[in-house]
Design a protein around this motif. Structure first.
Motif, PDB file in Angstrom:
ATOM      1  N   ASN A  65       0.830  -1.211   0.000  1.00 32.09           N
ATOM      2  CA  ASN A  65       0.000   0.000   0.000  1.00 32.09           C
ATOM      3  C   ASN A  65       0.863   1.260   0.000  1.00 32.09           C
ATOM      4  OD1 ASN A  65      -2.399  -1.459   0.050  1.00 32.09           O
ATOM      5  ND2 ASN A  65      -2.495  -1.516   2.280  1.00 32.09           N
ATOM      6  N   GLU A  66       1.940   1.244   0.772  1.00 36.39           N
ATOM      7  CA  GLU A  66       2.839   2.398   0.823  1.00 36.39           C
ATOM      8  C   GLU A  66       3.511   2.615  -0.533  1.00 36.39           C
ATOM      9  OE1 GLU A  66       5.613   2.397   4.048  1.00 36.39           O
ATOM     10  OE2 GLU A  66       4.205   1.513   5.450  1.00 36.39           O
ATOM     11  N   ILE A  67       3.970   1.533  -1.146  1.00 41.53           N
ATOM     12  CA  ILE A  67       4.636   1.643  -2.446  1.00 41.53           C
ATOM     13  C   ILE A  67       3.670   2.184  -3.495  1.00 41.53           C
ATOM     14  CG2 ILE A  67       5.698   0.331  -4.322  1.00 41.53           C
ATOM     15  CD1 ILE A  67       6.861  -1.553  -2.223  1.00 41.53           C
ATOM     16  N   ASP A  68       2.423   1.730  -3.437  1.00 40.32           N
ATOM     17  CA  ASP A  68       1.423   2.180  -4.400  1.00 40.32           C
ATOM     18  C   ASP A  68       1.233   3.689  -4.323  1.00 40.32           C
ATOM     19  OD1 ASP A  68      -0.662   1.323  -6.370  1.00 40.32           O
ATOM     20  OD2 ASP A  68      -1.978   2.301  -4.929  1.00 40.32           O
ATOM     21  N   LEU A  69       1.145   4.223  -3.114  1.00 41.29           N
ATOM     22  CA  LEU A  69       0.994   5.667  -2.940  1.00 41.29           C
ATOM     23  C   LEU A  69       2.240   6.419  -3.394  1.00 41.29           C
ATOM     24  CD1 LEU A  69      -0.745   5.729   0.570  1.00 41.29           C
ATOM     25  CD2 LEU A  69      -1.807   6.125  -1.659  1.00 41.29           C
ATOM     26  N   LYS A  70       3.410   5.861  -3.085  1.00 41.31           N
ATOM     27  CA  LYS A  70       4.662   6.495  -3.485  1.00 41.31           C
ATOM     28  C   LYS A  70       4.786   6.550  -5.007  1.00 41.31           C
ATOM     29  CE  LYS A  70       6.663   7.127   0.606  1.00 41.31           C
ATOM     30  NZ  LYS A  70       7.084   8.446   1.117  1.00 41.31           N
ATOM     31  N   LEU A  71       4.355   5.491  -5.681  1.00 44.90           N
ATOM     32  CA  LEU A  71       4.467   5.454  -7.139  1.00 44.90           C
ATOM     33  C   LEU A  71       3.568   6.495  -7.801  1.00 44.90           C
ATOM     34  CD1 LEU A  71       4.647   1.613  -7.887  1.00 44.90           C
ATOM     35  CD2 LEU A  71       6.445   3.302  -8.226  1.00 44.90           C
ATOM     36  N   VAL A  72       2.412   6.774  -7.187  1.00 39.54           N
ATOM     37  CA  VAL A  72       1.524   7.810  -7.731  1.00 39.54           C
ATOM     38  C   VAL A  72       2.228   9.165  -7.704  1.00 39.54           C
ATOM     39  CG1 VAL A  72      -0.635   9.067  -7.386  1.00 39.54           C
ATOM     40  CG2 VAL A  72      -0.586   6.579  -7.144  1.00 39.54           C
ATOM     41  N   ALA A  73       2.804   9.501  -6.549  1.00 39.89           N
ATOM     42  CA  ALA A  73       3.532  10.767  -6.431  1.00 39.89           C
ATOM     43  C   ALA A  73       4.769  10.766  -7.318  1.00 39.89           C
ATOM     44  CB  ALA A  73       3.933  10.992  -4.970  1.00 39.89           C
ATOM     45  N   PHE A  74       5.454   9.636  -7.378  1.00 41.48           N
ATOM     46  CA  PHE A  74       6.665   9.502  -8.185  1.00 41.48           C
ATOM     47  C   PHE A  74       6.361   9.735  -9.659  1.00 41.48           C
ATOM     48  CE2 PHE A  74      10.138   6.672  -9.957  1.00 41.48           C
ATOM     49  CZ  PHE A  74      11.176   7.500  -9.579  1.00 41.48           C
ATOM     50  N   SER A  75       5.225   9.219 -10.120  1.00 42.92           N
ATOM     51  CA  SER A  75       4.831   9.394 -11.517  1.00 42.92           C
ATOM     52  C   SER A  75       4.564  10.861 -11.840  1.00 42.92           C
ATOM     53  CB  SER A  75       3.581   8.549 -11.807  1.00 42.92           C
ATOM     54  OG  SER A  75       3.149   8.741 -13.133  1.00 42.92           O
ATOM     55  N   LYS A  76       3.898  11.562 -10.931  1.00 41.56           N
ATOM     56  CA  LYS A  76       3.603  12.977 -11.161  1.00 41.56           C
ATOM     57  C   LYS A  76       4.883  13.810 -11.227  1.00 41.56           C
ATOM     58  CE  LYS A  76      -0.992  12.970  -9.022  1.00 41.56           C
ATOM     59  NZ  LYS A  76      -1.833  13.544  -7.947  1.00 41.56           N
ATOM     60  N   ILE A  77       5.807  13.531 -10.309  1.00 38.71           N
ATOM     61  CA  ILE A  77       7.062  14.282 -10.305  1.00 38.71           C
ATOM     62  C   ILE A  77       7.875  13.955 -11.546  1.00 38.71           C
ATOM     63  CG2 ILE A  77       9.232  14.643  -9.076  1.00 38.71           C
ATOM     64  CD1 ILE A  77       7.740  13.957  -6.495  1.00 38.71           C
ATOM     65  N   GLY A  78       7.906  12.658 -11.923  1.00 40.59           N
ATOM     66  CA  GLY A  78       8.669  12.260 -13.101  1.00 40.59           C
ATOM     67  C   GLY A  78       8.150  12.883 -14.379  1.00 40.59           C
ATOM     68  N   ALA A  79       6.831  13.146 -14.431  1.00 35.46           N
ATOM     69  CA  ALA A  79       6.232  13.760 -15.613  1.00 35.46           C
ATOM     70  C   ALA A  79       6.323  15.280 -15.575  1.00 35.46           C
ATOM     71  CB  ALA A  79       4.772  13.336 -15.739  1.00 35.46           C
ATOM     72  N   GLY A  80       6.890  15.819 -14.480  1.00 36.53           N
ATOM     73  CA  GLY A  80       7.012  17.271 -14.370  1.00 36.53           C
ATOM     74  C   GLY A  80       5.725  17.939 -13.977  1.00 36.53           C
ATOM     75  N   SER A  81       4.803  17.162 -13.351  1.00 40.53           N
ATOM     76  CA  SER A  81       3.507  17.726 -12.942  1.00 40.53           C
ATOM     77  C   SER A  81       3.295  17.458 -11.469  1.00 40.53           C
ATOM     78  CB  SER A  81       2.364  17.106 -13.758  1.00 40.53           C
ATOM     79  OG  SER A  81       2.368  15.697 -13.627  1.00 40.53           O
ATOM     80  N   GLY A  82       4.156  18.056 -10.658  1.00 42.97           N
ATOM     81  CA  GLY A  82       4.071  17.824  -9.227  1.00 42.97           C
ATOM     82  C   GLY A  82       2.796  18.334  -8.611  1.00 42.97           C
ATOM     83  N   GLY A  83       2.088  19.168  -9.332  1.00 38.80           N
ATOM     84  CA  GLY A  83       0.791  19.640  -8.803  1.00 38.80           C
ATOM     85  C   GLY A  83       0.985  20.696  -7.746  1.00 38.80           C
ATOM     86  N   GLY A  84       1.038  21.940  -8.156  1.00 37.84           N
ATOM     87  CA  GLY A  84       1.298  23.019  -7.220  1.00 37.84           C
ATOM     88  C   GLY A  84       0.338  23.047  -6.064  1.00 37.84           C
ATOM     89  N   GLY A  85       0.886  22.954  -4.849  1.00 41.30           N
ATOM     90  CA  GLY A  85       0.070  23.093  -3.654  1.00 41.30           C
ATOM     91  C   GLY A  85      -0.579  21.814  -3.205  1.00 41.30           C
ATOM     92  N   SER A  86      -0.373  20.677  -3.924  1.00 40.55           N
ATOM     93  CA  SER A  86      -1.027  19.434  -3.521  1.00 40.55           C
ATOM     94  C   SER A  86       0.002  18.429  -3.081  1.00 40.55           C
ATOM     95  CB  SER A  86      -1.843  18.851  -4.684  1.00 40.55           C
ATOM     96  OG  SER A  86      -0.977  18.523  -5.754  1.00 40.55           O
ATOM     97  N   GLY A  87      -0.312  17.698  -2.000  1.00 37.07           N
ATOM     98  CA  GLY A  87       0.552  16.628  -1.541  1.00 37.07           C
ATOM     99  C   GLY A  87       1.909  17.088  -1.063  1.00 37.07           C
ATOM    100  N   GLY A  88       2.043  18.352  -0.761  1.00 41.57           N
ATOM    101  CA  GLY A  88       3.325  18.836  -0.285  1.00 41.57           C
ATOM    102  C   GLY A  88       4.374  18.876  -1.369  1.00 41.57           C
ATOM    103  N   LEU A  89       3.941  18.809  -2.651  1.00 46.71           N
ATOM    104  CA  LEU A  89       4.897  18.780  -3.751  1.00 46.71           C
ATOM    105  C   LEU A  89       4.810  20.051  -4.576  1.00 46.71           C
ATOM    106  CD1 LEU A  89       4.332  15.105  -4.909  1.00 46.71           C
ATOM    107  CD2 LEU A  89       6.151  15.988  -3.446  1.00 46.71           C
TER     108      LEU A  89
END
Length: 209
Positions: free
Chosen positions: A18-42
């Motif tokens: 479950n932890e890895i699954d959540l990490k991969l979601v955030a990892f994918s957004k950062i890798g695509a250059g779409s960290g999402g301003g103001g969301s998820g602390g990214l």
């Protein structure tokens, strides 16, 4: 005791998945250059490339460690005495989940690398304006993206092939280890019987003489 240990390992594996699954979601957004301003602390990743790279590298290392830990948990479960078809099916499912996570992780890394290389190519070729937007024709842009997409697909296939080869090799080695264990057990059983056979032979020889 074996069942209790298996249940503990299985709960740890599920929690880690479950932890890895959540990490991969955030990892994918950062890798695509779409960290999402103001969301998820990214927030701020898009406007700060250096920060984005630092976060990506840090998260990449963290996920790699989590995947290695999950692999170790799966190995520990497989080393326990088998408790039936249900347990074997559950273990196989955990292995498939780990394989899927590894493939997704490597795909995200490959996508990120291709994106960075493309951006550097644009900057190096003078095809990016001061605002960072490409200033090339639509046709050339489509051709370039098609080529990049082809390279990305090829890299993704190669990564998946290597992962599958590694998994098959590991499973083969594990099967060999189990076979050797069974063979060693049989040898031990036979060697334990030999003293009785030897003693019987000696007693018979004494009677004949």
């Amino acid at each position: 005791m074996g069942g209790s240990s298996y249940d503990v390992l299985r709960k740890q594996a599920r929690s880690l998945e479950n932890e890895i699954d959540l990490k991969l979601v955030a990892f994918s957004k950062i890798g695509a250059g779409s960290g999402g301003g103001g969301s998820g602390g990214l927030g701020g990743v898009d406007t700060s490339p250096l920060l984005g790279e630092h976060v990506f590298d840090s998260l990449s290392e963290e996920i790699e460690q989590m995947l290695e830990k999950l692999s170790s948990l799966n190995e520990s479960m497989s080393d326990l005495p088998s408790s039936g078809a249900a347990a074997l099916h559950t273990l196989q499912r955990h292995r498939e989940i780990l394989q899927g996570y590894r493939q997704e992780f490597n795909k995200i890394c490959a996508n990120h690398t291709m994106r960075i290389e493309r951006e550097e190519l644009l900057r190096g070729s003078g095809l990016a304006t001061s605002s960072g937007s490409p200033s090339i024709s639509g046709l050339n842009r489509r051709e370039m993206y098609l080529k990049e997409s082809g390279h990305l697909n090829s890299a993704s296939h190669l990564v998946n092939d290597q992962i599958n080869i590694a998994i098959e090799t590991r499973d083969h080695l594990h099967a060999q280890r189990q076979a050797f264990k069974r063979l060693q057990t049989r040898f031990n059983d036979i060697s334990n019987r030999f003293p009785l056979i030897s003693s019987a032979s000696i007693s018979k020889s004494d009677v004949i003489h």
